[in-house]
Design a protein around this motif. Structure first.
Motif, PDB file in Angstrom:
ATOM      1  N   GLY A   1       0.781  -1.231   0.000  1.00  0.00           N
ATOM      2  CA  GLY A   1       0.000   0.000   0.000  1.00  0.00           C
ATOM      3  C   GLY A   1       0.810   1.277   0.000  1.00  0.00           C
ATOM      4  N   ASP A   2       2.135   1.172   0.109  1.00  0.00           N
ATOM      5  CA  ASP A   2       2.990   2.361   0.066  1.00  0.00           C
ATOM      6  C   ASP A   2       3.358   2.774  -1.353  1.00  0.00           C
ATOM      7  OD1 ASP A   2       3.157   2.697   2.891  1.00  0.00           O
ATOM      8  OD2 ASP A   2       4.667   1.115   2.985  1.00  0.00           O
ATOM      9  N   SER A   3       3.057   1.921  -2.330  1.00  0.00           N
ATOM     10  CA  SER A   3       3.406   2.240  -3.714  1.00  0.00           C
ATOM     11  C   SER A   3       2.645   3.472  -4.177  1.00  0.00           C
ATOM     12  CB  SER A   3       3.054   1.064  -4.637  1.00  0.00           C
ATOM     13  OG  SER A   3       3.859  -0.039  -4.343  1.00  0.00           O
ATOM     14  N   GLY A   4       3.361   4.415  -4.758  1.00  0.00           N
ATOM     15  CA  GLY A   4       2.736   5.643  -5.234  1.00  0.00           C
ATOM     16  C   GLY A   4       3.786   6.665  -5.591  1.00  0.00           C
ATOM     17  N   MET A   5       3.342   7.893  -5.777  1.00  0.00           N
ATOM     18  CA  MET A   5       4.247   8.998  -6.091  1.00  0.00           C
ATOM     19  C   MET A   5       4.487   9.831  -4.840  1.00  0.00           C
ATOM     20  SD  MET A   5       5.019   9.016  -9.370  1.00  0.00           S
ATOM     21  CE  MET A   5       5.341  10.702  -9.858  1.00  0.00           C
ATOM     22  N   TYR A   6       5.749  10.192  -4.624  1.00  0.00           N
ATOM     23  CA  TYR A   6       6.119  11.031  -3.483  1.00  0.00           C
ATOM     24  C   TYR A   6       6.774  12.303  -4.017  1.00  0.00           C
ATOM     25  CZ  TYR A   6       5.085   6.987  -0.583  1.00  0.00           C
ATOM     26  OH  TYR A   6       4.439   5.946   0.031  1.00  0.00           O
TER      27      TYR A   6
END
Length: 115
Positions: free
Chosen positions: A87-92
């Motif tokens: 669930g941490d996958s994404g854009m930062y």
């Protein structure tokens, strides 16, 4: 070239490992406020933490244990996502802003959520 640089540009890490990101800028020492944002797939961008080289980080709804930051000098800072989960996958994203002389120190921290 951009005045604000974030590295690495893409990051692949194993589950349970830590993801370290760095942000630097060439806008000068008056830009000592740094913001880190997270955007998960299908969601709006959310501010994770506000950092400054002069004060403790402010996390709001997020955990300092999950997202530790280092902000020792005005021109750079780091942000870590600890113990990665799917669930941490994404854009930062990182952003910087200049010191404001207004009394309201939160004046720069409001973030619109794009749906």
């Amino acid at each position: 070239g951009s005045e604000v640089t974030q590295t690495p540009t893409i990051l692949w890490k194993l589950k349970d490992s830590d993801a370290l990101m760095n942000c630097s800028h060439t806008k000068g020492s008056s830009y000592y406020q740094m913001y880190w944002y997270r955007q998960l797939p299908g969601e709006g961008m959310k501010q994770v933490v506000y950092t400054s080289s002069y004060s403790d980080p402010e996390y709001g709804d997020f955990s300092k244990d999950k997202y530790p930051t280092v902000k020792a000098i005005a021109e750079s800072g780091s942000f870590t996502v600890k113990k990665l989960e799917t669930g941490d996958s994404g854009m930062y994203f990182c952003a910087v802003s200049e010191h404001s002389d207004t009394d309201n120190k939160y004046s720069c921290t409001k973030t619109p959520v794009f749906q």
